[in-house]
Design an enzyme around this catalytic site. Structure first.
Site, PDB file in Angstrom:
ATOM      1  N   GLU A 158       0.768  -1.324  -0.054  1.00 44.94           N
ATOM      2  CA  GLU A 158       0.054   0.016   0.059  1.00 44.94           C
ATOM      3  C   GLU A 158       0.762   1.310   0.080  1.00 44.94           C
ATOM      4  O   GLU A 158       0.465   2.218   0.781  1.00 44.94           O
ATOM      5  CB  GLU A 158      -0.839  -0.149   1.044  1.00 44.94           C
ATOM      6  CG  GLU A 158      -2.023  -1.277   1.073  1.00 44.94           C
ATOM      7  CD  GLU A 158      -2.977  -1.336   2.442  1.00 44.94           C
ATOM      8  OE1 GLU A 158      -2.746  -0.329   3.173  1.00 44.94           O
ATOM      9  OE2 GLU A 158      -3.602  -2.292   2.389  1.00 44.94           O
TER      10      GLU A 158
ATOM     11  N   ASN B 127       2.069  -5.128  -3.144  1.00 43.74           N
ATOM     12  CA  ASN B 127       0.659  -5.302  -2.976  1.00 43.74           C
ATOM     13  C   ASN B 127      -0.088  -4.327  -2.593  1.00 43.74           C
ATOM     14  O   ASN B 127       0.291  -3.460  -1.662  1.00 43.74           O
ATOM     15  CB  ASN B 127       0.686  -6.391  -1.575  1.00 43.74           C
ATOM     16  CG  ASN B 127      -0.624  -7.302  -1.287  1.00 43.74           C
ATOM     17  OD1 ASN B 127      -1.218  -7.967  -2.145  1.00 43.74           O
ATOM     18  ND2 ASN B 127      -0.969  -7.104   0.148  1.00 43.74           N
TER      19      ASN B 127
ATOM     20  N   HIS C 117     -10.205  -6.449  -2.199  1.00 44.91           N
ATOM     21  CA  HIS C 117     -11.199  -6.252  -1.266  1.00 44.91           C
ATOM     22  C   HIS C 117     -12.205  -5.457  -1.954  1.00 44.91           C
ATOM     23  O   HIS C 117     -12.210  -4.175  -2.382  1.00 44.91           O
ATOM     24  CB  HIS C 117     -10.791  -5.242  -0.221  1.00 44.91           C
ATOM     25  CG  HIS C 117      -9.539  -5.949   0.768  1.00 44.91           C
ATOM     26  ND1 HIS C 117      -9.967  -6.964   1.633  1.00 44.91           N
ATOM     27  CD2 HIS C 117      -8.264  -5.649   1.129  1.00 44.91           C
ATOM     28  CE1 HIS C 117      -8.706  -7.356   2.423  1.00 44.91           C
ATOM     29  NE2 HIS C 117      -7.770  -6.412   1.949  1.00 44.91           N
TER      30      HIS C 117
ATOM     31  N   GLU D 208      -6.011 -10.648  -1.184  1.00 39.46           N
ATOM     32  CA  GLU D 208      -6.928 -10.606   0.157  1.00 39.46           C
ATOM     33  C   GLU D 208      -8.341 -10.322  -0.148  1.00 39.46           C
ATOM     34  O   GLU D 208      -9.130  -9.595   0.240  1.00 39.46           O
ATOM     35  CB  GLU D 208      -6.401  -9.286   0.676  1.00 39.46           C
ATOM     36  CG  GLU D 208      -4.893  -9.232   1.463  1.00 39.46           C
ATOM     37  CD  GLU D 208      -4.376  -7.712   1.760  1.00 39.46           C
ATOM     38  OE1 GLU D 208      -5.312  -7.218   2.472  1.00 39.46           O
ATOM     39  OE2 GLU D 208      -3.261  -7.612   1.931  1.00 39.46           O
TER      40      GLU D 208
ATOM     41  N   ASP E 157     -12.216 -10.296  -0.540  1.00 37.05           N
ATOM     42  CA  ASP E 157     -13.456 -10.573   0.078  1.00 37.05           C
ATOM     43  C   ASP E 157     -14.526  -9.616  -0.522  1.00 37.05           C
ATOM     44  O   ASP E 157     -14.219  -9.063  -1.266  1.00 37.05           O
ATOM     45  CB  ASP E 157     -13.240 -10.295   1.753  1.00 37.05           C
ATOM     46  CG  ASP E 157     -12.635  -8.943   2.034  1.00 37.05           C
ATOM     47  OD1 ASP E 157     -12.511  -8.192   1.378  1.00 37.05           O
ATOM     48  OD2 ASP E 157     -12.009  -8.686   3.122  1.00 37.05           O
TER      49      ASP E 157
END
Ligand SMILES: *[C@@H]1O[C@H](CO)[C@@H](O)[C@H](O)[C@H]1NC(C)=O
Length: 404
Positions: A151, A194, A230, A260, A262
């Protein structure tokens, strides 16, 4: 021969007790390295949750949710703490699960001794390099991949400075310095950048591509881009947009993965059918891109999710499978289950055992050689069963052997 027959019977008995199918089994059958999950000490301490998390058929890969982050691994300067992460690594190794290790340099979950230390540029660089050398060194040889930098971008694709001790003190140069330090500590690990909100083409995805080029321009290695994924139910759109975005990264010579994933939906008014469709869209997109090596969901049960008041995962709060589970399974495609699979499994098991005990290469190998970390045996696996030198095909379980 008697020994072989009796172990064959023992094997068949064991095989009849387990199902040779699941999210990971289907991903591997589709040519991917893994379908995995984030895992935590919270899960390890909940027997019902952990029973799901340990199932290699569903999860062939783990990412520690918090246990390898800076605040967990170096809570005070020069004092390293690996106990919780080591427990997760031990469970992964016992189950034959690949590890994506996460995350070395991030602006968040950094201890206050770093953020409030008032360090100058040179000192902060040495703190970062020392951290990476220790943590990557501790897990050397155990991580398929490391999220080296996490990030580092603003939403407009520029480098994050405000709120980041790394960006504001060192500037963007911290990124290639971190990749070089990670490569020195474990030359066998795939080194990833990432980030979130990079799932579709746009300013931030372009910024991530520029970041990858920048790391390379410094002469540091970078092997992968992690799309955190996400996402929000109902806002995923088409697989083709996800595919073309991934191709923008693979064209730079890096692999990609959803790291990651979701799919947020409000727990007070969830739309589980749309959620199932959206999960399937992401799986379908990854399946279409050869350079997409796998998908990691950020936890698996709505009981343990980082998103407040949301039900974003394929298992509900009572550990029951939701519609998303079947849709992910179907999106990967057929697993080739059935009685013939049982026979194939047993053959592979016996062949793999002989490989492990340094016997002759199995005839099914076809003269090819699987790379370090690659799969080299297991249920339904039809690829190379020998490994490139100096690696050997190591048996994990009936469903998975890996070149280590
Ligand atoms: C900090 O030092 C590094 C390495 O010498 C350099 O590349 C970077 O530009 C420096 N950052 C600042 C803000 O001076």
């Amino acid at each position: 021969m008697v020994g072989l027959l009796s172990s064959l019977f023992a094997c068949l008995t064991a095989a009849s007790l387990v199902s040779a199918d699941g999210l990971n089994a289907r991903a591997v059958a589709a040519g991917k390295k893994y379908f995995g999950t984030a895992i935590s000490t919270t899960i390890l301490n909940d027997a019902s949750a952990n029973a799901i998390g340990k199932n290699f058929q569903d999860f062939g890969q783990y990412t520690c949710e918090n246990e390898m982050k800076f605040d967990a691994t170096e809570p005070s300067r020069g004092s390293f703490s690996y106990g919780n992460a080591d427990k997760i690594v031990a469970q992964a190794q016992a189950n034959g699960q690949i590890l994506r290790c996460h995350a070395l340099v991030w602006h968040s979950q950094v201890p206050s001794w770093v953020t409030s230390g008032g360090f100058n540029n040179a000192t902060l660089i040495s703190i970062m390099q020392n951290h990476i050398a220790n943590v990557v060194g501790h897990y050397k040889g155990k991580c398929y991949a490391w999220d080296v930098v996490n990030e580092a971008l603003n939403e407009d694709g520029s480098y994050r400075s405000s709120g980041s001790v790394w960006g504001s003190t060192i500037g963007p140069a911290f990124i290639p310095i971190a990749f070089a330090a990670a490569a020195a500590a474990d030359p066998g690990a795939k080194l990833y950048y990432n980030d979130y909100n990079c799932d579709k083409a746009g300013a931030k995805a372009t910024g991530a591509q520029n970041l990858i080029k920048m790391v390379k321009s410094y002469g540091a290695p970078i092997h992968g881009f992690g799309m955190q994924g996400h996402m929000t139910t109902g806002q995923v759109g088409s697989a083709s947009a996800l595919v073309s975005n991934m191709q923008g990264f693979t064209a730079l010579g890096v692999e990609v993965a959803y790291t990651e994933l979701d799919m947020a939906t409000p727990s007070s008014n969830p739309n589980f059918n749309q959620q199932a469709t959206d999960y399937a869209t992401v799986v379908s997109a990854c399946k279409q891109v050869a350079g997409c090596v796998g998908i990691t969901i950020w936890g698996f049960t709505d009981r343990y999710t980082w998103i407040s008041n949301s039900a974003p995962l394929p298992w509900d709060t009572n550990f029951q499978k939701k519609a998303a589970y079947a849709s992910i399974l179907n999106a990967w495609g057929s697993a080739g289950t059935g009685s013939s699979t049982t026979t194939a499994t047993m053959t592979t098991t016996i062949v793999t055992s002989s490989t492990t005990s340094a016997g002759p290469a199995p005839s099914g190998g076809g003269g090819c050689a699987a790379a370090h970390w690659a799969q080299c045996g297991g249920t339904g696996y039809t690829g190379c069963t020998t490994c490139a030198s100096p690696y050997t095909c190591q048996y994990s379980n009936a469903w998975y052997s890996q070149c280590l």
